[in-house]
Scaffold this active site. Structure first.
Site, PDB file in Angstrom:
ATOM      1  N   SER A 113       0.852  -1.195   0.000  1.00  0.00           N
ATOM      2  CA  SER A 113       0.000   0.000   0.000  1.00  0.00           C
ATOM      3  C   SER A 113       0.884   1.240   0.000  1.00  0.00           C
ATOM      4  CB  SER A 113      -0.858  -0.020   1.256  1.00  0.00           C
ATOM      5  OG  SER A 113      -1.394   1.265   1.497  1.00  0.00           O
ATOM      6  N   SER A 114       0.352   2.325  -0.541  1.00  0.00           N
ATOM      7  CA  SER A 114       1.156   3.562  -0.590  1.00  0.00           C
ATOM      8  C   SER A 114       1.368   4.159   0.805  1.00  0.00           C
ATOM      9  CB  SER A 114       0.492   4.592  -1.502  1.00  0.00           C
ATOM     10  OG  SER A 114      -0.787   4.923  -1.019  1.00  0.00           O
ATOM     11  N   CYS A 115       0.631   3.655   1.823  1.00  0.00           N
ATOM     12  CA  CYS A 115       0.830   4.211   3.166  1.00  0.00           C
ATOM     13  C   CYS A 115       2.111   3.707   3.828  1.00  0.00           C
ATOM     14  CB  CYS A 115      -0.378   3.960   4.057  1.00  0.00           C
ATOM     15  SG  CYS A 115      -0.616   2.238   4.437  1.00  0.00           S
ATOM     16  N   TYR A 142      -0.918  -0.712  10.237  1.00  0.00           N
ATOM     17  CA  TYR A 142      -1.138  -1.360   8.934  1.00  0.00           C
ATOM     18  C   TYR A 142       0.101  -1.199   8.052  1.00  0.00           C
ATOM     19  CZ  TYR A 142      -3.262  -2.046   4.294  1.00  0.00           C
ATOM     20  OH  TYR A 142      -3.559  -2.476   3.021  1.00  0.00           O
ATOM     21  N   LYS A 146       2.660  -3.971   6.245  1.00  0.00           N
ATOM     22  CA  LYS A 146       2.924  -4.012   4.801  1.00  0.00           C
ATOM     23  C   LYS A 146       4.419  -3.874   4.517  1.00  0.00           C
ATOM     24  CE  LYS A 146      -1.063  -4.892   3.106  1.00  0.00           C
ATOM     25  NZ  LYS A 146      -1.249  -6.161   2.378  1.00  0.00           N
ATOM     26  N   HIS A 185     -13.138   3.042   2.606  1.00  0.00           N
ATOM     27  CA  HIS A 185     -12.300   4.151   2.135  1.00  0.00           C
ATOM     28  C   HIS A 185     -13.213   5.269   1.628  1.00  0.00           C
ATOM     29  CE1 HIS A 185      -9.337   0.811   1.936  1.00  0.00           C
ATOM     30  NE2 HIS A 185      -8.571   1.754   2.438  1.00  0.00           N
TER      31      HIS A 185
HETATM   32  O1  GFB Z   1      -9.861   6.688   2.043  1.00  0.00           O
HETATM   33  P1  GFB Z   1      -9.474   7.073   3.416  1.00  0.00           P
HETATM   34  O2  GFB Z   1     -10.254   6.512   4.524  1.00  0.00           O
HETATM   35  O3  GFB Z   1      -7.973   6.684   3.633  1.00  0.00           O
HETATM   36  O4  GFB Z   1      -9.560   8.677   3.563  1.00  0.00           O
HETATM   37  P2  GFB Z   1      -6.478   7.282   3.643  1.00  0.00           P
HETATM   38  C1  GFB Z   1      -8.997   9.551   2.637  1.00  0.00           C
HETATM   39  C2  GFB Z   1      -9.374  10.970   2.969  1.00  0.00           C
HETATM   40  O5  GFB Z   1     -10.773  11.151   2.733  1.00  0.00           O
HETATM   41  C3  GFB Z   1      -9.132  11.400   4.426  1.00  0.00           C
HETATM   42  C4  GFB Z   1     -11.382  11.806   3.833  1.00  0.00           C
HETATM   43  O6  GFB Z   1      -8.658  12.712   4.441  1.00  0.00           O
HETATM   44  C5  GFB Z   1     -10.547  11.340   5.024  1.00  0.00           C
HETATM   45  O7  GFB Z   1     -10.724  12.196   6.139  1.00  0.00           O
HETATM   46  N1  GFB Z   1     -12.809  11.461   3.872  1.00  0.00           N
HETATM   47  C6  GFB Z   1     -13.821  12.331   3.650  1.00  0.00           C
HETATM   48  C7  GFB Z   1     -13.358  10.265   4.145  1.00  0.00           C
HETATM   49  N2  GFB Z   1     -15.003  11.759   3.816  1.00  0.00           N
HETATM   50  C8  GFB Z   1     -14.749  10.444   4.119  1.00  0.00           C
HETATM   51  C9  GFB Z   1     -15.586   9.332   4.384  1.00  0.00           C
HETATM   52  O8  GFB Z   1     -16.817   9.416   4.397  1.00  0.00           O
HETATM   53  N3  GFB Z   1     -14.960   8.137   4.622  1.00  0.00           N
HETATM   54  C10 GFB Z   1     -13.613   8.011   4.617  1.00  0.00           C
HETATM   55  N4  GFB Z   1     -13.065   6.802   4.837  1.00  0.00           N
HETATM   56  N5  GFB Z   1     -12.782   9.059   4.401  1.00  0.00           N
HETATM   57  C11 GFB Z   1      -6.053   4.819   4.181  1.00  0.00           C
HETATM   58  C12 GFB Z   1      -5.256   4.093   5.207  1.00  0.00           C
HETATM   59  O9  GFB Z   1      -5.733   6.140   4.376  1.00  0.00           O
HETATM   60  O10 GFB Z   1      -5.726   4.512   2.860  1.00  0.00           O
HETATM   61  C13 GFB Z   1      -4.990   2.691   4.866  1.00  0.00           C
HETATM   62  O11 GFB Z   1      -5.859   4.262   6.457  1.00  0.00           O
HETATM   63  C14 GFB Z   1      -4.726   2.436   3.410  1.00  0.00           C
HETATM   64  O12 GFB Z   1      -3.910   2.266   5.617  1.00  0.00           O
HETATM   65  C15 GFB Z   1      -5.651   3.210   2.508  1.00  0.00           C
HETATM   66  O13 GFB Z   1      -3.395   2.751   3.094  1.00  0.00           O
HETATM   67  C16 GFB Z   1      -5.312   3.074   1.048  1.00  0.00           C
HETATM   68  O14 GFB Z   1      -5.977   7.471   2.257  1.00  0.00           O
HETATM   69  O15 GFB Z   1      -6.364   8.476   4.531  1.00  0.00           O
END
Ligand code: GFB
Length: 323
Positions: A113-115, A142, A146, A185
């Site tokens: 993952s890119s994280c 996580y 990875k 996500h």
């Molecule tokens: O996709 P996401 O949960 O993952 O959130 P990350 C990306 C951005 O979208 C963050 C915003 O800035 C969230 O605050 N966001 C806005 C939301 N509205 C929403 C919503 O309704 N739901 C969610 N989930 N986010 C993950 C990692 O990070 O990415 C994992 O936690 C993994 O480890 C994954 O690498 C690909 O990109 O922040």
């Protein structure tokens, strides 16, 4: 025999074949004529249990393994279930990689993952910035699991001469995604939120965070194509493309959008007429995650699905299967 013909003739195990990524890899393998796929029922094999994994590999002896099984989730799930994320992902990686080696698997592709990259890595993030700074706290457990997966592959290659490869995909979306609002996500969450708001005639939709973080989104069908591409690179080609570490390759589109821009796009695709409200009480996570994809494009692969088209087709899938 060519690499592609070798893959078609091989016994192939796709770990995580019921998930979004694994099922896309299975569709792609079938599309290119691979018929010898090993796809055990979920109840028949718990990848976090070493004895079960060893028994499975000793019996089935897959020649190629796509390691797409993982415990995954968005920013909320990562922040609230850190023990599950680090434990399950470490267990899956150690069990599958060690048992694949013991069973004589010729080639394995680990998906990360890119994280894995530092929170404040240079953008776009090149492969060599791995382990050069602190990780994003919302998903550090996580990310550590990875990184361990990459290092397992690298270490087995160095010590045992195996051909275990790794790819680091950017944020993914597509059919079979998780649309649960707590654990998903951002992209599937937005599709569902905007759709439900439109159905209910609501005046606004809440989007988490400030809307300023930037993310890169790759359609899972593009990722699956990239996985087959990397899996069938001749060994020396993969080795030279991943120098100096010989560890992994980034997979992305090379472009990113802000969460605010993504919200506008999803609103348009869904046809919601109300407002977007940002709730800064929720975390933003990493300020930006854009992969440097120069190594993969240099080898001859690039993504083909435009974001708007991918969001529209994923919305159509959601309407058919989940709404
Ligand atoms: O996709 P996401 O949960 O993952 O959130 P990350 C990306 C951005 O979208 C963050 C915003 O800035 C969230 O605050 N966001 C806005 C939301 N509205 C929403 C919503 O309704 N739901 C969610 N989930 N986010 C993950 C990692 O990070 O990415 C994992 O936690 C993994 O480890 C994954 O690498 C690909 O990109 O922040």
């Amino acid at each position: 025999m060519s690499e592609a013909a070798g893959l078609r003739a091989a016994r192939i195990y796709v770990a995580g074949h019921r998930g979004m990524v694994g099922s896309a890899i299975v569709r792609r393998l079938e599309a290119v004529g691979c018929t010898n796929l090993i796809l055990p029922a979920r109840e028949a094999l718990d990848l976090t249990e070493h004895d079960q994994v060893r028994g499975f590999f000793q019996k089935e002896r897959p020649e190629y393994v796509f390691l797409a099984a993982a415990r995954v989730g968005g920013i909320y799930a990562n922040s609230h279930y850190p023990a599950d994320f680090i434990h399950a992902n470490l267990a899956i990686a150690t069990n599958v990689i060690q048992c694949a080696h013991a069973a004589g698997t010729s080639r394995l592709l680990f998906l990360g993952s890119s994280c894995i990259y530092p929170r404040l890595a240079p953008q776009p993030m090149p492969e060599e910035c791995l382990l050069t700074g602190p990780l994003e706290p919302t998903n550090e457990p996580y990310a550590i699991a990875k990184i361990a997966g990459i290092k397992l592959c690298e270490s087995f290659n160095r010590q045992h001469g195996t051909d275990f490869r790794s790819v680091m995909p950017t944020n993914l979306y597509g059919p079979e995604d998780n649309f649960d609002l707590q654990t998903s996500h951002v992209l599937p969450a937005m599709l569902r939120k905007f759709h439900e708001a439109k159905q209910a005639g609501a005046g606004s939709v809440e989007v988490w965070g400030t809307g300023t973080p930037r993310r890169e989104f790759l359609h899972v069908n593009d990722l699956a194509e990239a996985c087959l591409f990397v899996m069938t690179l001749p060994r020396e080609r993969y080795a030279s493309a991943t120098l100096p570490t010989r560890s992994h390759l980034n997979v992305g589109t090379g472009t990113d959008v802000s969460i605010g821009e993504l919200a506008e796009l999803v609103r348009e695709v869904v046809g919601f007429k109300g407002e977007i409200r940002f709730n800064a009480d929720y975390p933003d996570g990493a300020p930006r995650k854009l992969l440097d994809v120069a190594r993969l494009t240099g080898l001859g692969w690039c993504a083909s699905m435009a974001l708007k088209q991918g969001v529209a087709s994923t919305y159509a899938w959601y309407l058919r299967h989940r709404a």
